[in-house]
Every structure is written in structure tokens, then in C-alpha cells.
Write a protein that holds these residues in place. Structure first.
Motif, PDB file in Angstrom:
ATOM      1  N   LEU A 107       0.842  -1.197   0.000  1.00 45.29           N
ATOM      2  CA  LEU A 107       0.000   0.000   0.000  1.00 45.29           C
ATOM      3  C   LEU A 107       0.875   1.244   0.000  1.00 45.29           C
ATOM      4  O   LEU A 107       1.676   1.428   0.918  1.00 45.29           O
ATOM      5  CB  LEU A 107      -0.893  -0.008   1.254  1.00 45.29           C
ATOM      6  N   GLY A 108       0.690   2.091  -1.013  1.00 43.00           N
ATOM      7  CA  GLY A 108       1.377   3.372  -0.993  1.00 43.00           C
ATOM      8  C   GLY A 108       2.056   3.720  -2.304  1.00 43.00           C
ATOM      9  O   GLY A 108       1.982   2.969  -3.278  1.00 43.00           O
ATOM     10  N   ALA A 109       2.699   4.879  -2.320  1.00 45.74           N
ATOM     11  CA  ALA A 109       3.397   5.470  -3.469  1.00 45.74           C
ATOM     12  C   ALA A 109       2.389   5.936  -4.532  1.00 45.74           C
ATOM     13  O   ALA A 109       1.170   5.754  -4.380  1.00 45.74           O
ATOM     14  CB  ALA A 109       4.427   4.521  -4.050  1.00 45.74           C
ATOM     15  N   ALA A 110       2.927   6.525  -5.598  1.00 44.70           N
ATOM     16  CA  ALA A 110       2.063   7.107  -6.634  1.00 44.70           C
ATOM     17  C   ALA A 110       1.316   6.006  -7.396  1.00 44.70           C
ATOM     18  O   ALA A 110       1.727   4.833  -7.365  1.00 44.70           O
ATOM     19  CB  ALA A 110       2.917   7.921  -7.602  1.00 44.70           C
ATOM     20  N   GLY A 136      -0.935   5.309  -2.692  1.00 43.19           N
ATOM     21  CA  GLY A 136      -0.990   5.937  -1.374  1.00 43.19           C
ATOM     22  C   GLY A 136      -1.619   7.312  -1.357  1.00 43.19           C
ATOM     23  O   GLY A 136      -1.446   8.053  -0.386  1.00 43.19           O
ATOM     24  N   TYR A 137      -2.316   7.680  -2.409  1.00 47.71           N
ATOM     25  CA  TYR A 137      -2.915   9.022  -2.430  1.00 47.71           C
ATOM     26  C   TYR A 137      -4.432   8.924  -2.334  1.00 47.71           C
ATOM     27  O   TYR A 137      -5.161   9.300  -3.231  1.00 47.71           O
ATOM     28  CB  TYR A 137      -2.415   9.806  -3.649  1.00 47.71           C
ATOM     29  N   PHE A 138      -4.866   8.345  -1.207  1.00 48.32           N
ATOM     30  CA  PHE A 138      -6.295   8.171  -0.952  1.00 48.32           C
ATOM     31  C   PHE A 138      -6.714   9.093   0.192  1.00 48.32           C
ATOM     32  O   PHE A 138      -5.883   9.530   0.989  1.00 48.32           O
ATOM     33  CB  PHE A 138      -6.589   6.706  -0.593  1.00 48.32           C
ATOM     34  N   VAL A 161       3.859  -0.541   3.811  1.00 47.27           N
ATOM     35  CA  VAL A 161       3.167   0.727   3.589  1.00 47.27           C
ATOM     36  C   VAL A 161       4.161   1.839   3.242  1.00 47.27           C
ATOM     37  O   VAL A 161       5.064   2.138   4.021  1.00 47.27           O
ATOM     38  CB  VAL A 161       2.373   1.099   4.870  1.00 47.27           C
ATOM     39  N   ALA A 162       3.981   2.430   2.068  1.00 37.67           N
ATOM     40  CA  ALA A 162       4.839   3.540   1.630  1.00 37.67           C
ATOM     41  C   ALA A 162       3.995   4.805   1.587  1.00 37.67           C
ATOM     42  O   ALA A 162       3.444   5.172   0.544  1.00 37.67           O
ATOM     43  CB  ALA A 162       5.430   3.239   0.253  1.00 37.67           C
ATOM     44  N   LEU A 163       3.846   5.435   2.756  1.00 38.71           N
ATOM     45  CA  LEU A 163       3.053   6.668   2.830  1.00 38.71           C
ATOM     46  C   LEU A 163       3.880   7.826   3.375  1.00 38.71           C
ATOM     47  O   LEU A 163       3.344   8.897   3.636  1.00 38.71           O
ATOM     48  CB  LEU A 163       1.832   6.466   3.743  1.00 38.71           C
ATOM     49  N   VAL A 187       7.730   1.601   4.753  1.00 39.41           N
ATOM     50  CA  VAL A 187       8.950   1.324   3.984  1.00 39.41           C
ATOM     51  C   VAL A 187       9.438   2.529   3.182  1.00 39.41           C
ATOM     52  O   VAL A 187      10.241   2.361   2.255  1.00 39.41           O
ATOM     53  CB  VAL A 187       8.763   0.097   3.048  1.00 39.41           C
ATOM     54  N   GLY A 188       8.989   3.736   3.555  1.00 34.66           N
ATOM     55  CA  GLY A 188       9.491   4.948   2.896  1.00 34.66           C
ATOM     56  C   GLY A 188       9.402   4.873   1.387  1.00 34.66           C
ATOM     57  O   GLY A 188       8.354   4.566   0.821  1.00 34.66           O
ATOM     58  N   GLY A 189      10.538   5.119   0.718  1.00 31.97           N
ATOM     59  CA  GLY A 189      10.543   5.162  -0.744  1.00 31.97           C
ATOM     60  C   GLY A 189      10.845   3.808  -1.396  1.00 31.97           C
ATOM     61  O   GLY A 189      11.176   3.772  -2.590  1.00 31.97           O
ATOM     62  N   PHE A 191       9.072   1.268  -2.478  1.00 29.67           N
ATOM     63  CA  PHE A 191       8.282   0.835  -3.657  1.00 29.67           C
ATOM     64  C   PHE A 191       8.866   1.475  -4.920  1.00 29.67           C
ATOM     65  O   PHE A 191       8.930   0.858  -5.973  1.00 29.67           O
ATOM     66  CB  PHE A 191       6.807   1.244  -3.543  1.00 29.67           C
ATOM     67  N   ASN A 192       9.279   2.747  -4.784  1.00 35.18           N
ATOM     68  CA  ASN A 192       9.846   3.452  -5.946  1.00 35.18           C
ATOM     69  C   ASN A 192      11.101   2.740  -6.441  1.00 35.18           C
ATOM     70  O   ASN A 192      11.326   2.620  -7.644  1.00 35.18           O
ATOM     71  CB  ASN A 192      10.185   4.900  -5.585  1.00 35.18           C
ATOM     72  N   VAL A 193      11.918   2.263  -5.497  1.00 39.50           N
ATOM     73  CA  VAL A 193      13.147   1.556  -5.862  1.00 39.50           C
ATOM     74  C   VAL A 193      12.797   0.212  -6.500  1.00 39.50           C
ATOM     75  O   VAL A 193      13.309  -0.139  -7.564  1.00 39.50           O
ATOM     76  CB  VAL A 193      14.056   1.362  -4.618  1.00 39.50           C
ATOM     77  N   PRO A 220      16.607  17.306  -4.121  1.00 40.65           N
ATOM     78  CA  PRO A 220      17.112  18.433  -3.319  1.00 40.65           C
ATOM     79  C   PRO A 220      16.095  18.987  -2.316  1.00 40.65           C
ATOM     80  O   PRO A 220      16.486  19.561  -1.304  1.00 40.65           O
ATOM     81  CB  PRO A 220      17.465  19.487  -4.373  1.00 40.65           C
ATOM     82  N   TRP A 221      14.799  18.782  -2.577  1.00 42.00           N
ATOM     83  CA  TRP A 221      13.798  19.299  -1.634  1.00 42.00           C
ATOM     84  C   TRP A 221      13.940  18.652  -0.255  1.00 42.00           C
ATOM     85  O   TRP A 221      13.426  19.146   0.738  1.00 42.00           O
ATOM     86  CB  TRP A 221      12.381  19.088  -2.159  1.00 42.00           C
ATOM     87  N   ARG A 222      14.706  17.544  -0.175  1.00 43.63           N
ATOM     88  CA  ARG A 222      14.910  16.877   1.108  1.00 43.63           C
ATOM     89  C   ARG A 222      15.752  17.712   2.074  1.00 43.63           C
ATOM     90  O   ARG A 222      15.799  17.409   3.262  1.00 43.63           O
ATOM     91  CB  ARG A 222      15.611  15.531   0.902  1.00 43.63           C
TER      92      ARG A 222
HETATM   93  N1  UDP Z   1       3.453   8.794  -0.293  1.00 43.38           N
HETATM   94  C1  UDP Z   1       2.164   8.357  -0.483  1.00 43.38           C
HETATM   95  N2  UDP Z   1       1.135   9.092   0.018  1.00 43.38           N
HETATM   96  C2  UDP Z   1       1.334  10.242   0.718  1.00 43.38           C
HETATM   97  C3  UDP Z   1       2.677  10.675   0.926  1.00 43.38           C
HETATM   98  C4  UDP Z   1       3.717   9.925   0.410  1.00 43.38           C
HETATM   99  O1  UDP Z   1       1.946   7.310  -1.091  1.00 43.38           O
HETATM  100  O2  UDP Z   1       0.378  10.861   1.155  1.00 43.38           O
HETATM  101  C5  UDP Z   1       4.543   7.973  -0.812  1.00 43.38           C
HETATM  102  C6  UDP Z   1       5.484   8.666  -1.773  1.00 43.38           C
HETATM  103  O3  UDP Z   1       4.968   8.603  -3.084  1.00 43.38           O
HETATM  104  C7  UDP Z   1       6.757   7.839  -1.606  1.00 43.38           C
HETATM  105  C8  UDP Z   1       6.685   7.378  -0.153  1.00 43.38           C
HETATM  106  O4  UDP Z   1       5.352   7.585   0.272  1.00 43.38           O
HETATM  107  O5  UDP Z   1       6.706   6.712  -2.454  1.00 43.38           O
HETATM  108  C9  UDP Z   1       7.560   8.162   0.812  1.00 43.38           C
HETATM  109  O6  UDP Z   1       8.855   8.120   0.436  1.00 43.38           O
HETATM  110  P1  UDP Z   1       9.976   8.887   1.264  1.00 43.38           P
HETATM  111  O7  UDP Z   1      11.270   8.405   0.738  1.00 43.38           O
HETATM  112  O8  UDP Z   1       9.730  10.354   1.294  1.00 43.38           O
HETATM  113  O9  UDP Z   1       9.721   8.261   2.709  1.00 43.38           O
HETATM  114  P2  UDP Z   1      10.065   8.738   4.174  1.00 43.38           P
HETATM  115  O10 UDP Z   1      11.511   9.161   4.137  1.00 43.38           O
HETATM  116  O11 UDP Z   1       9.140   9.857   4.531  1.00 43.38           O
HETATM  117  O12 UDP Z   1       9.795   7.494   4.932  1.00 43.38           O
END
Ligand code: UDP
Length: 245
Positions: A107-110, A136-138, A161-163, A187-189, A191-193, A220-222
Motif C-alpha cells: 500500500l502506498g506510493a504514486a 498511497g494518495y487516498f 506501507v509507503a506513505l 517502507v518509505g521510498g 516501492f519506488n526503488v 534536493p527538496w529533502r
Molecule cells: N506517499 C504516499 N502518500 C502520501 C505521501 C507519500 O503514497 O500521502 C509515498 C510517496 O509517493 C513515496 C513514499 O510515500 O513513495 C515516501 O517516500 P519517502 O522516501 O519520502 O519516505 P520517508 O523518508 O518519509 O519514509
């Protein structure tokens, strides 16, 4: 085993292998378990977010995600044995899931990313049973209720969960009881990886603990999020000084 406390957040002093074994034992139980991989950013956030701090205190397993936490643990108390990157912990769990036949929900990510991650993971880990995915955009309300119901019906052993932080941890803490998933973690990012949308730092950069710099260059926004890190270092040094070590 007693947790190692770093600026108010308790970390389980476990190795990667021990964390994997612990999670495998959770997967075999009916009760729900929350696993959190926490980095210095999360520790700093928990200082100003009571709910997140409580979730961390109640989580079944909190591991040191990143060299910053390992360093702080060495400065302050009993050191945690090693860093446990969230993505590697999750991959280890998925390997075990493929071997043992445990089911997984992502669950999560774009839109489309979790599905693509599932496809790639199943190519890499034959036998891996991914029973469902959702972006994850619900919104809270009916849209969220449908997702929770789907997870309840599919009864996965594992929910990844990637939220983002702290949404993933808060969402899991609020709904894990209802969903009755044996092991859940943010799991942060990752899913993207796994989907190939993003990549991890090259191994040499990870080995010298510069994965954060690689992510900063790509995203860079990080920088805004990383600005808390000098404060983290300072607070750890102050805490060490106060403890008289
Ligand atoms: N994300 C999402 N819904 C949200 C906010 C973030 O699905 O409302 C996803 C985002 O697309 C990305 C992941 O959550 O895939 C967060 O990645 P990031 O590396 O920023 O994770 P963090 O460092 O915050 O754990």
C-alpha cells in the motif's frame, strides 16, 4: 531485551538477522505487529509529535535505520549492533515470505508504482504471493474504508506501507487492529526503488554511509528535512555530557 533510548525514542538492540527472525515469528502469529525503522529524522519528529512518540513506544520492534542512530546509541548508552536500512529489512522479509508462502499487500506510493513494484518483486523472488496493491494518495473516508476492507478480506500476512513518515506509522497504528495483519511496516521510498522509478545509492556510497547524500542530490527538496540533523547531533552530545560519560 531492554531498548536503547535515544532522545526519548527506544530502539531494539538487534542485528539484521535477529530483526528478520523476530519478524518471521510475527508472521506466524494471528496478532498484529508493527515494525518501525526509525532514523534521526523520525527521532526528531517524535520529540514534537506526541502521537508518533507513543506509536514508537508501543511498536513491537523499532530498529536503527541509518548510521546516525547507531552513532547516537554509541554516544549515549548500550550501542545498537548495526544499522538496519528499512529497504533491506523489508527485502529480507519478502525473501522469507517467498520461501514460506506468506502473503503480502503493498500500500502506498504514486498510482501504478505499487503494482509495478509487485511485478518486479515477483520476477526477482519466484513464489512471492502479492495478494493486492493500492496507491498511497487516498482520502480518509469511503476511499480509505474500501482499502481497509480489501486488506481485511485478503488477510495478508505482511503489509508494507509507503506513505512517508509519519503518515505510514500513524495510519498503521490507527488501522492495524481492524485489519489484523501479522506484520506491518512503513517502507518509505522502497516501492519506488523496487518499481525502478528511483534507485538506491551505489554500494560504495552506502558503504561509507553516504546514502543520505545521494538521496539529497537526487531529491534536493529533502534539504528541509535534513536541517534537523545538526540539531539531532547537538542534542545527542548534550545528552552525553549530562550523563557524565
Ligand atoms: N506517499 C504516499 N502518500 C502520501 C505521501 C507519500 O503514497 O500521502 C509515498 C510517496 O509517493 C513515496 C513514499 O510515500 O513513495 C515516501 O517516500 P519517502 O522516501 O519520502 O519516505 P520517508 O523518508 O518519509 O519514509
Amino acid at each position: 531485551m531492554a531498548r536503547t533510548e535515544i532522545l526519548g525514542v527506544g530502539f531494539d538492540p538487534v542485528t539484521m538477522d535477529q530483526a528478520q527472525a523476530e519478524m518471521a515469528s510475527y508472521a506466524l502469529q494471528n496478532a498484529s505487529h508493527l515494525v518501525v525503522t526509525a532514523n534521526p529524522e523520525m527521532v526528531m519528529r517524535a520529540r514534537g509529535d506526541q502521537l508518533l512518540a507513543e506509536i514508537l513506544a508501543r511498536a513491537d520492534l523499532v530498529v536503527a535505520d541509518g548510521i546516525g542512530v547507531v552513532w547516537a546509541s554509541r554516544m549515549l548508552q548500550k550501542a545498537v549492533p548495526e544499522r538496519i536500512p528499512g529497504i533491506e529489512l523489508a527485502e529480507g522479509l519478502l525473501c522469507q515470505a517467498a520461501q514460506e508462502g506468506w502473503t503480502v499487500f503493498l500500500l502506498g506510493a504514486a498510482e501504478g508504482v505499487a503494482r509495478q513494484a509487485a511485478t518486479k518483486l515477483q520476477q526477482r523472488l519466484p513464489g512471492l504471493k502479492i495478494v493486492g496493491t493500492h496507491h498511497g494518495y487516498f482520502q480518509a473516508g469511503p476511499e480509505e474504508d474500501v482499502i481497509i476492507q480489501e486488506i481485511q478480506e485478503k488477510k495478508p500476512h505482511i503489509l508494507l506501507v509507503a506513505l512517508g513518515v509519519p503518515r505510514a506509522e500513524k495510519w498503521l497504528a490507527a488501522h492495524l487492529g481492524t485489519m489484523k495483519v501479522s506484520v506491518a511496516m512503513g517502507v518509505g521510498g522502497s516501492f519506488n526503488v523496487w518499481a525502478g522509478v528511483d534507485r538506491r545509492a551505489p554500494l560504495w556510497m552506502r558503504n561509507i554511509h553516504l546514502e543520505w547524500l545521494y538521496r539529497l542530490i537526487r531529491q534536493p527538496w529533502r534539504i528541509k528535512r535534513l536541517l534537523v540533523l545538526p540539531v539531532f547531533v547537538l542534542l545527542v552530545l548534550v545528552a552525553r555530557f549530562k550523563s557524565g560519560r
